[in-house]
Design a protein around this motif. Structure first.
Motif, PDB file in Angstrom:
ATOM      1  N   ALA A 183      -5.908 -22.374  18.999  1.00  0.00           N
ATOM      2  CA  ALA A 183      -6.551 -21.598  19.897  1.00  0.00           C
ATOM      3  C   ALA A 183      -7.663 -20.700  19.309  1.00  0.00           C
ATOM      4  O   ALA A 183      -7.211 -20.052  18.352  1.00  0.00           O
ATOM      5  N   VAL A 184      -8.729 -20.327  19.763  1.00  0.00           N
ATOM      6  CA  VAL A 184      -9.321 -19.284  19.271  1.00  0.00           C
ATOM      7  C   VAL A 184      -9.644 -18.364  20.284  1.00  0.00           C
ATOM      8  O   VAL A 184     -10.289 -18.761  21.398  1.00  0.00           O
ATOM      9  N   VAL A 185      -9.385 -17.182  20.479  1.00  0.00           N
ATOM     10  CA  VAL A 185      -9.186 -16.230  21.475  1.00  0.00           C
ATOM     11  C   VAL A 185      -9.554 -14.814  20.920  1.00  0.00           C
ATOM     12  O   VAL A 185      -9.444 -14.580  19.842  1.00  0.00           O
ATOM     13  N   LEU A 186      -9.221 -14.037  21.993  1.00  0.00           N
ATOM     14  CA  LEU A 186      -9.401 -12.319  21.645  1.00  0.00           C
ATOM     15  C   LEU A 186      -7.847 -12.058  21.369  1.00  0.00           C
ATOM     16  O   LEU A 186      -7.240 -11.921  22.209  1.00  0.00           O
ATOM     17  N   THR A 187      -8.026 -11.979  20.093  1.00  0.00           N
ATOM     18  CA  THR A 187      -6.324 -11.771  19.613  1.00  0.00           C
ATOM     19  C   THR A 187      -6.001 -10.318  20.066  1.00  0.00           C
ATOM     20  O   THR A 187      -4.506 -10.347  20.023  1.00  0.00           O
ATOM     21  N   SER A 188      -6.644  -9.501  20.328  1.00  0.00           N
ATOM     22  CA  SER A 188      -6.366  -8.131  20.947  1.00  0.00           C
ATOM     23  C   SER A 188      -5.747  -8.260  22.319  1.00  0.00           C
ATOM     24  O   SER A 188      -4.971  -7.494  23.043  1.00  0.00           O
ATOM     25  N   ASN A 236     -11.013  -7.949  19.206  1.00  0.00           N
ATOM     26  CA  ASN A 236     -10.772  -8.605  18.047  1.00  0.00           C
ATOM     27  C   ASN A 236     -10.777 -10.156  18.578  1.00  0.00           C
ATOM     28  O   ASN A 236     -10.221 -10.600  19.423  1.00  0.00           O
ATOM     29  N   VAL A 237     -11.226 -10.945  17.439  1.00  0.00           N
ATOM     30  CA  VAL A 237     -11.283 -12.421  17.749  1.00  0.00           C
ATOM     31  C   VAL A 237     -10.741 -13.080  16.392  1.00  0.00           C
ATOM     32  O   VAL A 237     -10.738 -12.732  15.377  1.00  0.00           O
ATOM     33  N   GLY A 238      -9.907 -13.988  16.792  1.00  0.00           N
ATOM     34  CA  GLY A 238      -9.256 -14.773  15.754  1.00  0.00           C
ATOM     35  C   GLY A 238      -8.573 -16.116  16.538  1.00  0.00           C
ATOM     36  O   GLY A 238      -8.792 -16.600  17.491  1.00  0.00           O
ATOM     37  N   LEU A 239      -7.610 -16.597  15.544  1.00  0.00           N
ATOM     38  CA  LEU A 239      -6.956 -17.894  15.631  1.00  0.00           C
ATOM     39  C   LEU A 239      -5.527 -17.495  16.416  1.00  0.00           C
ATOM     40  O   LEU A 239      -5.187 -16.449  15.941  1.00  0.00           O
ATOM     41  N   ALA A 240      -4.972 -18.481  17.285  1.00  0.00           N
ATOM     42  CA  ALA A 240      -3.643 -18.340  17.484  1.00  0.00           C
ATOM     43  C   ALA A 240      -2.896 -19.802  17.476  1.00  0.00           C
ATOM     44  O   ALA A 240      -3.624 -20.584  17.623  1.00  0.00           O
ATOM     45  N   TRP A 241      -1.704 -19.719  17.239  1.00  0.00           N
ATOM     46  CA  TRP A 241      -0.768 -20.777  17.289  1.00  0.00           C
ATOM     47  C   TRP A 241       0.673 -20.464  17.632  1.00  0.00           C
ATOM     48  O   TRP A 241       1.174 -19.420  17.575  1.00  0.00           O
ATOM     49  N   ARG A 242       1.372 -21.723  17.900  1.00  0.00           N
ATOM     50  CA  ARG A 242       2.850 -21.496  18.222  1.00  0.00           C
ATOM     51  C   ARG A 242       3.491 -20.679  17.075  1.00  0.00           C
ATOM     52  O   ARG A 242       3.444 -21.438  16.056  1.00  0.00           O
ATOM     53  N   GLN A 243       4.316 -19.851  17.106  1.00  0.00           N
ATOM     54  CA  GLN A 243       4.924 -19.246  16.119  1.00  0.00           C
ATOM     55  C   GLN A 243       6.126 -20.159  15.508  1.00  0.00           C
ATOM     56  O   GLN A 243       6.776 -20.755  16.356  1.00  0.00           O
ATOM     57  N   GLY A 244       5.934 -20.283  14.124  1.00  0.00           N
ATOM     58  CA  GLY A 244       6.993 -21.159  13.649  1.00  0.00           C
ATOM     59  C   GLY A 244       6.645 -22.437  13.431  1.00  0.00           C
ATOM     60  O   GLY A 244       7.314 -23.417  12.904  1.00  0.00           O
TER      61      GLY A 244
END
Length: 304
Positions: free
Chosen positions: A145-150, A269-277
């Motif tokens: 995902a590309v999200v507001l990481t904050s 803050n803008v960035g990437l997200a993915w499932r931990q592990g």
């Protein structure tokens, strides 16, 4: 002196992170090297790119314009350096979720570059709320995902912040607060306030308002950034929003000015997200490496 790639790289890192010290740490160089590079760049271009304050380095309007060009420069250089990298062989579908603000103001230019650079990689996009994105990542409905990481709250999700977009006070041209040497939230609280609600913007705003004795006089709550832009430009209120969504003109062609607030207001803050592990697939690694190269974030420092 001609334009130097290193100067552009240091400028982008400082603009994205908001502080010379943070940029130096990310790039593993001295603060003095970044400071000297920015001064050289400003001298070469002939404009001031940053306002230096106790809170950090704040882009001037000229700096904001140059930042967009600087990202294009870095992306073009990165593309030229990886013409024969083998990444072009990556094929398949990558499912990517994104929030409204990210999809509207951050992703389009990058999607075009990715599609041109990796023609066999198909990116399937989904626009969703933060809660639905978190749930989709955890249940493997989306790869990344590309999200507001904050805004990310789920501990099962790993994030990598690419850029920090400063929040400023938006004002109509000619507003009396523009005459002040310093403007704080106390001054803003005396004005009618236009509250954006999309992507949890209202919740984020109230978090920093609630740390002060003041509260905004909310005239309108709206999910439309264009409505906020028009109302501010027409003198019907003020707002505090990030540089990423700022445009100097409303749809009616009226000017919007900005001011840096005296109190520190958290950036977006803008960035990437993915499932931990999760084990990153070749397509996921390519996607992550592309953004890390453009935004100068060292991918090796982030746990996958």
């Amino acid at each position: 002196m001609s334009l130097n790639f290193r100067h552009v790289k240091y400028f982008v890192a400082t603009a994205n992170l908001g502080q010379v010290s943070r940029a130096a740490k990310e790039l593993s160089i001295s603060q003095s090297a970044i400071t000297a590079a920015i001064k050289d760049l400003e001298a070469e271009i002939g404009v001031r790119l940053f306002d230096r304050t106790a809170q950090g380095m704040h882009l001037t309007e000229a700096g904001r314009r140059f930042l967009a060009s600087a990202h294009r420069i870095l992306a073009s250089v990165e593309e030229a350096l990886h013409l024969d990298s083998g990444a072009h062989d990556v094929a398949g579908t990558l499912s990517v979720a994104a929030s409204y603000t990210v999809l509207g103001y951050f992703l389009p230019q990058h999607l075009e570059r990715l599609e041109r650079r990796y023609p066999d990689l198909r990116i399937q996009l989904y626009e969703l709320s933060r809660e639905m994105i978190e749930d989709g990542l955890v249940t493997n409905r989306f790869d990344m995902a590309v999200v507001l990481t904050s805004n990310i709250a789920n501990p099962e999700i790993a994030t990598e912040t690419l850029m920090s977009s400063q929040r400023r006070l938006w004002l109509p041209s000619g507003h009396p607060l523009l005459e002040r040497d310093s403007v704080g939230l106390k001054d803003v609280a005396d004005q009618p306030y236009i509250m954006l609600t999309v992507d949890e913007a209202a919740h984020t705003a109230l978090r920093y308002w609630n740390t002060t004795p003041y509260q905004p006089q909310i005239r309108l709550r709206t999910s439309s950034i264009e409505a906020v832009r028009s109302m501010v430009a027409n003198g019907q209120g003020v707002t505090i929003l990030s540089d990423m969504v700022y445009r100097p003109w409303s749809l009616e062609g009226r000017r919007i000015e900005t001011a840096v607030l005296a109190q520190p207001v958290p950036p977006m803050n803008v960035g990437l997200a993915w499932r931990q592990g999760v084990e990153l697939t070749p397509a996921m690694r390519l996607f992550r490496t592309y953004f890390s190269s453009v935004y100068q974030t060292p991918v090796s420092q982030v746990v996958a």
